[in-house]
Design a protein around this motif. Structure first.
Motif, short mmCIF file in Angstrom:
data_model
loop_
_atom_site.label_atom_id
_atom_site.label_comp_id
_atom_site.label_asym_id
_atom_site.label_seq_id
_atom_site.Cartn_x
_atom_site.Cartn_y
_atom_site.Cartn_z
N GLY A 162 0.81 -1.21 0.00
CA GLY A 162 0.00 0.00 0.00
C GLY A 162 0.85 1.26 0.00
N ARG A 163 0.33 2.31 0.61
CA ARG A 163 0.98 3.61 0.61
C ARG A 163 1.44 3.97 2.03
NH1 ARG A 163 0.76 8.47 -2.48
NH2 ARG A 163 0.90 10.40 -1.23
N VAL A 164 2.64 4.47 2.13
CA VAL A 164 3.15 4.93 3.42
C VAL A 164 3.68 6.34 3.25
CG1 VAL A 164 5.40 3.82 3.00
CG2 VAL A 164 4.75 4.48 5.33
N GLU A 165 3.30 7.22 4.17
CA GLU A 165 3.75 8.61 4.12
C GLU A 165 4.73 8.85 5.26
OE1 GLU A 165 0.26 11.05 4.12
OE2 GLU A 165 -0.17 10.62 2.00
N ILE A 166 5.71 9.70 5.00
CA ILE A 166 6.76 9.93 5.99
C ILE A 166 7.15 11.40 6.02
CG2 ILE A 166 8.55 9.30 4.28
CD1 ILE A 166 8.81 8.67 8.08
N ASP A 167 7.30 11.92 7.22
CA ASP A 167 7.85 13.26 7.42
C ASP A 167 9.35 13.13 7.53
OD1 ASP A 167 8.72 15.72 8.28
OD2 ASP A 167 7.38 15.86 10.01
N ALA A 168 10.06 13.56 6.50
CA ALA A 168 11.51 13.39 6.45
C ALA A 168 12.25 14.68 6.76
CB ALA A 168 11.93 12.87 5.07
N GLY A 169 11.56 15.63 7.40
CA GLY A 169 12.20 16.90 7.71
C GLY A 169 13.39 16.75 8.63
N LEU A 170 13.35 15.77 9.54
CA LEU A 170 14.46 15.57 10.46
C LEU A 170 15.59 14.75 9.86
CD1 LEU A 170 12.71 14.85 13.89
CD2 LEU A 170 14.12 16.83 13.30
N SER A 171 15.26 13.79 8.99
CA SER A 171 16.30 12.91 8.47
C SER A 171 15.84 12.20 7.20
CB SER A 171 16.70 11.86 9.52
OG SER A 171 17.66 10.97 9.00
N SER A 172 16.71 12.21 6.20
CA SER A 172 16.45 11.43 4.99
C SER A 172 16.56 9.93 5.27
CB SER A 172 17.45 11.81 3.89
OG SER A 172 18.77 11.44 4.26
N GLN A 173 17.19 9.57 6.40
CA GLN A 173 17.34 8.15 6.72
C GLN A 173 16.00 7.46 6.92
OE1 GLN A 173 20.02 8.07 10.07
NE2 GLN A 173 21.76 8.80 8.87
N VAL B 150 13.35 7.94 5.08
CA VAL B 150 12.92 7.58 3.73
C VAL B 150 13.71 6.38 3.24
CG1 VAL B 150 12.58 8.41 1.37
CG2 VAL B 150 12.40 10.00 3.29
N SER B 151 15.03 6.43 3.41
CA SER B 151 15.87 5.33 2.96
C SER B 151 15.50 4.03 3.65
CB SER B 151 17.34 5.66 3.22
OG SER B 151 17.79 6.69 2.36
N ALA B 152 15.17 4.10 4.94
CA ALA B 152 14.80 2.89 5.69
C ALA B 152 13.55 2.25 5.09
CB ALA B 152 14.56 3.25 7.16
N LEU B 153 12.55 3.06 4.81
CA LEU B 153 11.30 2.53 4.23
C LEU B 153 11.54 1.98 2.83
CD1 LEU B 153 8.86 5.36 5.34
CD2 LEU B 153 8.96 3.05 6.27
N LEU B 154 12.29 2.72 2.03
CA LEU B 154 12.55 2.27 0.65
C LEU B 154 13.27 0.92 0.63
CD1 LEU B 154 13.66 5.66 -0.96
CD2 LEU B 154 11.62 4.33 -1.57
N MET B 155 14.29 0.76 1.48
CA MET B 155 15.07 -0.49 1.43
C MET B 155 14.28 -1.69 1.91
SD MET B 155 19.03 0.55 2.31
CE MET B 155 18.71 1.52 3.76
N ALA B 156 13.33 -1.49 2.82
CA ALA B 156 12.51 -2.62 3.29
C ALA B 156 11.37 -2.93 2.33
CB ALA B 156 11.96 -2.31 4.68
#
Length: 425
Positions: free
Chosen positions: A163-174, A176-182
């Motif tokens: 499905g769809r997951v939304e993330i506030d990445a204002g504090l860290s791009s990590q 986003v990377s964590a979600l993408l890699m999993a």
């Protein structure tokens, strides 16, 4: 070199250009991404040119706790063998103050069938992870973090959902990377979307996407803040890891501060890491610009700030609010330590850092009777950047020099190899 390192190390200004050849260590950012992706791939992957440091060793140890075989045939290689799935560990995963490993594994362990606790040291327990935990919960993953920081408890069901997951990445791009890699281990396609335009160091997401594709993932960027990831899983691969651009900034800095020439064996434009953008700024020294946006080269800011102390004009660093949630509050730490060298040299203005600059700084401090002890706050980047000040300013003493082992274990050997005298203090 001194082994083990003393509690404090004084740097003697060389008073000559530093000239030589130095090979920077492998990229920490790429090494930790590659270790995780190799662990999520079925088969054996060979990672060469890798960084062996505290952060990557902690990542490798955590993967081993979850049933992955990690061999180290030489000083710059990992051989990772996995069944393509992580197993529930017998105890918590301890990741020290390794932000990349902690954030990446918090998402990846959701693919485990069982409970996993992701934890770190006292400093890591102060670093925010709440936005990532909230995003995992939106995928139906049982993840909890009572303080909004580690430890995080994840009770996985063997898949990353869909499905769809939304993330506030204002504090860290990590995050986003964590979600993408999993996401390639999902039950179906997963869309990862930013909730706002702000993202810390977007270039690191590009590093993540490149690493994922190297291991066979299918990722489509739908727009600047949305990615569609297919449930392909990963395939084992061999990967050559490029040198660390953040480490290279210290060498570029040492070169311009001493008027020397240091051959890194790799051109600045050959790096894919965002911190390589700092080279173009460093090359302007002692006329670096009056305003430097550090948002996309965050780990280079301490290096640039120390150089700014010797610049011909004051420098204001903007776009660096995320530095407050690194290994330490780096805005405050850099300002504090600049002021130890000369009161008024560093000033916090909101989330900006202003460096007053004094091209005559070194000559003004010649002949003083006592050394200036630089507090490093257990932060490798504070230690390494302020060591550069010691190339010009007499009496700089770095406390806890061993903290550089987090990402650059051979840092002091490197300086000594260029002819810099280092004295236990």
């Amino acid at each position: 070199m001194l082994t083990p390192l003393p509690p404090a190390l004084a740097i003697v200004p060389p008073n000559r250009p530093l000239v030589g050849r130095v090979s920077p260590p492998g990229s920490k950012s790429i090494t930790n991404r590659a270790l995780l992706l190799a662990a999520l791939a079925n088969g054996t992957s060979r990672l060469t040119g890798a960084l062996k440091s505290k952060d990557t060793v902690l990542m490798a140890a955590a993967l081993q706790q979850m049933g992955v075989t990690v061999d180290e045939p030489d000083a710059t290689s990992f051989v990772v063998t996995s069944a393509g799935r992580l197993q529930a560990p017998e105890g918590p995963l301890f990741l020290g103050n390794a932000g990349t490993a902690t954030r990446f594994l918090t998402a990846a362990v959701a693919t485990v069938d069982g409970e996993v606790i992701v934890d770190g040291d006292e400093e890591m327990r102060l670093r925010p992870i709440g936005p990532l935990v909230t995003a995992l919960q939106s995928l139906g993953i049982d993840a909890t973090s009572p303080t909004g920081c580690p430890p995080v408890t994840v009770r996985g069901k063997g898949s990353f959902g869909s499905g769809r997951v939304e993330i506030d990445a204002g504090l860290s791009s990590q995050y986003v990377s964590a979600l993408l890699m999993a996401a390639p281990l999902g039950e179906g396609p997963i869309t990862v979307a930013l909730t706002g335009k702000d993202i810390g160091a977007r270039g690191y997401v590009d590093l993540t996407l490149a690493a994922m594709r190297s291991f066979g993932a299918s990722v489509e960027q739908l727009d600047p803040g949305t990615w569609l990831v297919q449930p392909t899983g990963y395939r084992a691969t061999d990967l050559l890891i490029e040198p660390d651009a953040s480490a290279a900034t210290y060498l570029w800095g040492a070169e311009v501060l001493t008027g020397g020439r240091i051959d890194l064996g790799v051109a600045a434009d050959a790096f894919t890491q965002p911190d390589a953008a700092a080279q173009a700024v460093i090359a302007q020294f002692p006329d670096m610009p009056a305003v430097i946006d550090g948002s996309q080269m965050q780990d280079a800011v301490p290096t640039l700030a120390v150089l700014a102390a010797f610049n011909n004009q004051p420098v204001r660093f903007v776009g660096i609010a995320n530095l407050r949630v690194k290994e330490t509050d780096r805005i405050r730490a850099v300002a504090n330590e600049l002021n130890r060298i000369l009161p008024g040299l560093g000033t916090e203005e909101g989330d900006d850092l202003v460096v007053a600059a004094d091209p005559e700084l070194a000559s003004k401090l010649v002949g003083r009777n006592s050394g200036i002890k630089i507090e490093t706050y257990h932060d490798h980047r504070i230690a390494m950047s302020f060591a550069l000040a010691g190339l010009r300013v007499p009496g700089i003493v770095i406390l806890d020099p061993a903290c550089t082992g987090k990402t650059y274990p051979a840092y002091w050997d490197m300086l000594a190899g260029l002819g810099v005298e280092l004295v236990p203090a």
